[in-house]
Structures are given as C-alpha cells and as structure tokens.
Design a protein around this motif. Structure first.
Motif, PDB file in Angstrom:
ATOM      1  N   HIS A 102     -33.392  10.130  42.816  1.00 36.06           N
ATOM      2  CA  HIS A 102     -31.263  10.066  42.487  1.00 36.06           C
ATOM      3  C   HIS A 102     -31.829   9.939  40.753  1.00 36.06           C
ATOM      4  CE1 HIS A 102     -29.586  11.115  46.454  1.00 36.06           C
ATOM      5  NE2 HIS A 102     -30.825   9.583  46.306  1.00 36.06           N
ATOM      6  N   GLU A 103     -31.935   8.719  40.424  1.00 34.11           N
ATOM      7  CA  GLU A 103     -32.451   8.481  38.254  1.00 34.11           C
ATOM      8  C   GLU A 103     -33.136   9.445  38.131  1.00 34.11           C
ATOM      9  OE1 GLU A 103     -32.662   6.053  41.410  1.00 34.11           O
ATOM     10  OE2 GLU A 103     -31.900   4.755  40.601  1.00 34.11           O
ATOM     11  N   VAL A 104     -34.355   9.760  38.677  1.00 37.29           N
ATOM     12  CA  VAL A 104     -35.801  10.671  38.007  1.00 37.29           C
ATOM     13  C   VAL A 104     -34.658  12.364  37.829  1.00 37.29           C
ATOM     14  CG1 VAL A 104     -37.944  12.442  38.315  1.00 37.29           C
ATOM     15  CG2 VAL A 104     -37.400   9.524  38.566  1.00 37.29           C
ATOM     16  N   VAL A 105     -34.265  12.696  38.767  1.00 33.16           N
ATOM     17  CA  VAL A 105     -33.311  13.767  38.582  1.00 33.16           C
ATOM     18  C   VAL A 105     -32.580  14.048  37.395  1.00 33.16           C
ATOM     19  CG1 VAL A 105     -31.926  15.735  40.315  1.00 33.16           C
ATOM     20  CG2 VAL A 105     -33.880  14.598  41.318  1.00 33.16           C
ATOM     21  N   ALA A 106     -31.612  12.590  37.032  1.00 33.10           N
ATOM     22  CA  ALA A 106     -30.559  12.538  36.499  1.00 33.10           C
ATOM     23  C   ALA A 106     -31.433  12.791  35.137  1.00 33.10           C
ATOM     24  CB  ALA A 106     -29.848  10.975  37.063  1.00 33.10           C
ATOM     25  N   LEU A 107     -32.358  11.544  34.829  1.00 33.76           N
ATOM     26  CA  LEU A 107     -32.907  11.201  33.738  1.00 33.76           C
ATOM     27  C   LEU A 107     -33.667  12.746  33.469  1.00 33.76           C
ATOM     28  CD1 LEU A 107     -35.011   8.185  34.388  1.00 33.76           C
ATOM     29  CD2 LEU A 107     -32.600   8.773  32.865  1.00 33.76           C
ATOM     30  N   LEU A 108     -34.229  13.586  33.979  1.00 33.95           N
ATOM     31  CA  LEU A 108     -35.151  14.758  33.233  1.00 33.95           C
ATOM     32  C   LEU A 108     -33.686  16.547  33.415  1.00 33.95           C
ATOM     33  CD1 LEU A 108     -37.484  15.255  36.570  1.00 33.95           C
ATOM     34  CD2 LEU A 108     -37.772  14.687  34.336  1.00 33.95           C
ATOM     35  N   SER A 109     -33.140  16.186  33.959  1.00 34.58           N
ATOM     36  CA  SER A 109     -31.237  17.066  33.959  1.00 34.58           C
ATOM     37  C   SER A 109     -30.825  16.591  32.300  1.00 34.58           C
ATOM     38  CB  SER A 109     -30.919  16.856  34.842  1.00 34.58           C
ATOM     39  OG  SER A 109     -30.953  17.295  35.869  1.00 34.58           O
ATOM     40  N   ALA A 110     -30.678  15.256  32.507  1.00 33.61           N
ATOM     41  CA  ALA A 110     -30.532  15.076  31.058  1.00 33.61           C
ATOM     42  C   ALA A 110     -31.240  15.072  30.156  1.00 33.61           C
ATOM     43  CB  ALA A 110     -29.777  13.538  31.113  1.00 33.61           C
ATOM     44  N   PHE A 111     -32.180  14.837  30.202  1.00 37.86           N
ATOM     45  CA  PHE A 111     -33.346  15.352  29.488  1.00 37.86           C
ATOM     46  C   PHE A 111     -33.727  16.439  29.061  1.00 37.86           C
ATOM     47  CE2 PHE A 111     -37.875  16.584  27.943  1.00 37.86           C
ATOM     48  CZ  PHE A 111     -37.860  15.515  27.094  1.00 37.86           C
ATOM     49  N   PHE A 112     -33.727  17.202  29.769  1.00 39.26           N
ATOM     50  CA  PHE A 112     -33.651  18.678  29.548  1.00 39.26           C
ATOM     51  C   PHE A 112     -31.999  19.454  28.548  1.00 39.26           C
ATOM     52  CE2 PHE A 112     -37.101  19.133  32.439  1.00 39.26           C
ATOM     53  CZ  PHE A 112     -37.845  19.381  30.943  1.00 39.26           C
ATOM     54  N   ALA A 113     -31.189  18.780  29.156  1.00 39.38           N
ATOM     55  CA  ALA A 113     -30.120  19.092  28.107  1.00 39.38           C
ATOM     56  C   ALA A 113     -29.814  18.408  27.244  1.00 39.38           C
ATOM     57  CB  ALA A 113     -28.932  18.518  28.989  1.00 39.38           C
ATOM     58  N   SER A 114     -30.527  17.771  26.721  1.00 36.26           N
ATOM     59  CA  SER A 114     -30.233  17.246  25.126  1.00 36.26           C
ATOM     60  C   SER A 114     -30.764  17.368  24.203  1.00 36.26           C
ATOM     61  CB  SER A 114     -30.918  15.264  25.579  1.00 36.26           C
ATOM     62  OG  SER A 114     -32.359  15.817  25.960  1.00 36.26           O
ATOM     63  N   LEU A 115     -32.337  18.600  24.769  1.00 33.34           N
ATOM     64  CA  LEU A 115     -33.273  20.020  24.101  1.00 33.34           C
ATOM     65  C   LEU A 115     -32.623  20.364  23.948  1.00 33.34           C
ATOM     66  CD1 LEU A 115     -36.814  19.343  25.619  1.00 33.34           C
ATOM     67  CD2 LEU A 115     -35.684  18.106  23.644  1.00 33.34           C
ATOM     68  N   PHE A 116     -32.139  20.921  25.146  1.00 33.84           N
ATOM     69  CA  PHE A 116     -31.521  22.821  24.392  1.00 33.84           C
ATOM     70  C   PHE A 116     -29.569  22.628  24.846  1.00 33.84           C
ATOM     71  CE2 PHE A 116     -35.142  22.926  27.460  1.00 33.84           C
ATOM     72  CZ  PHE A 116     -35.730  23.862  26.508  1.00 33.84           C
ATOM     73  N   LYS A 117     -28.631  21.451  24.751  1.00 38.52           N
ATOM     74  CA  LYS A 117     -27.621  21.387  25.109  1.00 38.52           C
ATOM     75  C   LYS A 117     -26.656  20.975  23.899  1.00 38.52           C
ATOM     76  CE  LYS A 117     -27.356  23.627  29.304  1.00 38.52           C
ATOM     77  NZ  LYS A 117     -26.171  23.699  30.867  1.00 38.52           N
ATOM     78  N   GLY A 118     -27.513  19.320  23.137  1.00 41.29           N
ATOM     79  CA  GLY A 118     -27.680  18.605  22.799  1.00 41.29           C
ATOM     80  C   GLY A 118     -27.217  17.295  23.215  1.00 41.29           C
ATOM     81  N   ASN A 119     -27.357  17.644  24.676  1.00 37.93           N
ATOM     82  CA  ASN A 119     -26.291  15.903  25.117  1.00 37.93           C
ATOM     83  C   ASN A 119     -26.968  14.989  24.813  1.00 37.93           C
ATOM     84  OD1 ASN A 119     -25.322  14.761  27.178  1.00 37.93           O
ATOM     85  ND2 ASN A 119     -27.710  14.608  28.629  1.00 37.93           N
ATOM     86  N   ARG A 120     -25.985  14.018  24.834  1.00 32.24           N
ATOM     87  CA  ARG A 120     -25.613  12.554  24.290  1.00 32.24           C
ATOM     88  C   ARG A 120     -25.423  11.449  25.566  1.00 32.24           C
ATOM     89  NH1 ARG A 120     -24.573  12.510  17.877  1.00 32.24           N
ATOM     90  NH2 ARG A 120     -26.587  14.764  17.197  1.00 32.24           N
ATOM     91  N   SER A 121     -25.912  11.865  26.629  1.00 29.52           N
ATOM     92  CA  SER A 121     -25.217  10.960  27.431  1.00 29.52           C
ATOM     93  C   SER A 121     -26.741  10.026  27.913  1.00 29.52           C
ATOM     94  CB  SER A 121     -25.595  12.075  29.383  1.00 29.52           C
ATOM     95  OG  SER A 121     -26.531  11.776  28.756  1.00 29.52           O
TER      96      SER A 121
END
Length: 267
Positions: free
Chosen positions: A61-80
């Motif tokens: 669950h953590e791995v999926v969340a971290l990967l999703s957040a990482f790619f969101a930070s690259l393409f959407k500027g996510n700062r979670s």
C-alpha cells in the motif's frame, strides 16, 4: 550445494536482511564451520528476489502510494507528504549506489574477511545501542528532509563494508536524527527496495554474462524460503520494536562478534 544448504542459507538471508544484526556475519558461519562452498551468483539473485518480494508485498500500500505521489510530483506538481517521502528515499539511495559503483571491487578485495566482519559486528552494535539511548524518538518517516535522507543514505553506503548491517546502520542513523524506532525501521525497509533492486539487477547481469548453470530446484527453494522468512521477520520486528527496543539486537551482535573472534582465533 544441497537442498538443505539452499534452505538454510535462504532462511538466514531472509531472517537477517531486515534485522539489525548483519546478514554477512551469519552467512560466513555455515561456510566457515561446515565447510560449505560459495552458493554462487544464481543463488544470490534468488535470495535477492525473495527478500525484495517480501518487502514490496508487505509495504504494497505504501509502495503504490509513494509511486503514485512521485509521478504526480513530476507531472502535476504534487507536494503531498507521500511525494516528499518518495523523493527522500531516492536521495537516500544515491550515496550507496555511487559508493557501490566506485568501491565495490576494493571492498571485495580488501574488506571481505571474517576478521573485518567480526570487528564491524561489534563496533556497529555499540553505535546502535548509543543511538537508541540518545534518540528523542519523536519524528516519523514523513518528517525526513533532504539532509536527514542524505545522512541516512551515507550510512547505507557504509553498510557495504561486510558485518555492518544495512538495516542496522540505517536505523542507527535514523534514531540519531530523532526518529521513533518504528519510523526508523519503516524508513530503512522502504529504502531497501531500490537498493535491493539495484543489487539484484547487478547480480542478474553478472549471472547472464557468466553463463553459470542454473539449478531450478535450488533457486526455487531460495526464493520461497527467503521470501517467507523475510516477510515474517518484517512483520514481527515492526510489531515488537517499540516495546523491546534495540538492546536485544545489540546484545546478540556483541555475542556473535565475540563468538566469531573466538572461532577465528582457534581455527
């Protein structure tokens, strides 16, 4: 190698990979005491696959969340907080990757001896005890900034010296920085994923180039045994660490190091 040897070596690898007690210190004992031959590249790859699968599935669950957040930070500027933690794990991986690339041959040539392993087993046990005693035990893994991540990453690079224990020294560094015991363990386990993946990939490439024969039976035993033992080890370590602290592992390391010195002196 027999099936019993492959089972015992994989069991040792699985149980010691994520505990702060040094897998290399344990893996030299069967060969030194029982005269077992080196298990070979193929088996090394197998146990890396098993332990990697264990930590990824346990933290799925953590791995999926971290990967999703990482790619969101690259393409959407996510700062979670998940995006920040993903970046900190990358930062923490860089020193070991660089150190491994530059110093692996030197370490293999000069530091992979039983005497070095016995010494580092004791020295880093004392450091773990000290860090556990002085730690404020206040921060979780999401409070890691780039300086803390880099510090823990340098510690992980030092773990290339046999007997140090990758999980042991990264938890030591995290405790020194004020992490709780569980947070130190969780950060150590999560940052093990890219480093085990890199190490396994490197060994897999060497295996492909070497043309070493592969025994499917031994490899299957290695993968399954290391996976099951590592998964169980992670579960119980996280469940118990806040209650028991690091002292039992420190005592165990001191006794193991002393036993290695006695054995080496008598052999």
């Amino acid at each position: 190698m027999s099936y019993m040897e492959s089972f015992l070596l994989a069991l040792i690898q699985g149980l010691t990979e994520f505990l702060p007690i040094s897998s290399s210190a344990h893996l030299i004992l069967p060969s030194a005491i029982l005269g077992w031959q080196d298990q070979g590249l193929a088996f090394d790859v197998a146990v890396h696959v098993g332990t990697l699968a264990a930590v990824v599935i346990y933290f799925r669950h953590e791995v999926v969340a971290l990967l999703s957040a990482f790619f969101a930070s690259l393409f959407k500027g996510n700062r979670s907080k998940e995006a920040k933690l993903a970046w900190m794990i990358i930062v923490a991986t860089l020193p070991a990757a660089l150190f491994g690339l530059l110093m692996k041959d030197v370490i293999e040539l000069y530091l992979r001896s039983a005497w070095v392993i016995a010494t580092t087993t004791i020295v880093f046990a004392v450091l773990l005890w000290w860090a556990d005693k002085v730690s404020k035990l206040t921060d979780d893994e999401y409070q890691a900034d780039w300086k803390k991540a880099l510090f823990i990453g340098v510690a992980q690079a030092i773990a290339m010296i046999p007997g140090t224990s990758r999980s042991g020294i990264t938890m030591t560094a995290a405790l020194y920085l004020g992490f709780t015991r569980e947070a130190a363990a969780r950060f150590s386990f999560l940052m093990s994923i890219p480093i085990i993946l890199l190490a396994g990939g490197y060994l897999g490439l060497k295996l492909a180039i070497s043309g070493e024969p592969i025994h499917v039976g031994f490899l299957t035993v290695g993968i399954v045994t290391s996976f099951v033992s590592a998964y169980i080890c992670i579960h119980f370590f996280l469940a118990l660490i806040n209650r028991i602290g690091m002292t039992p592992f420190v005592i165990y390391r001191l006794l193991l190091g002393a036993a290695l010195f006695v054995f080496l002196s008598l052999s």
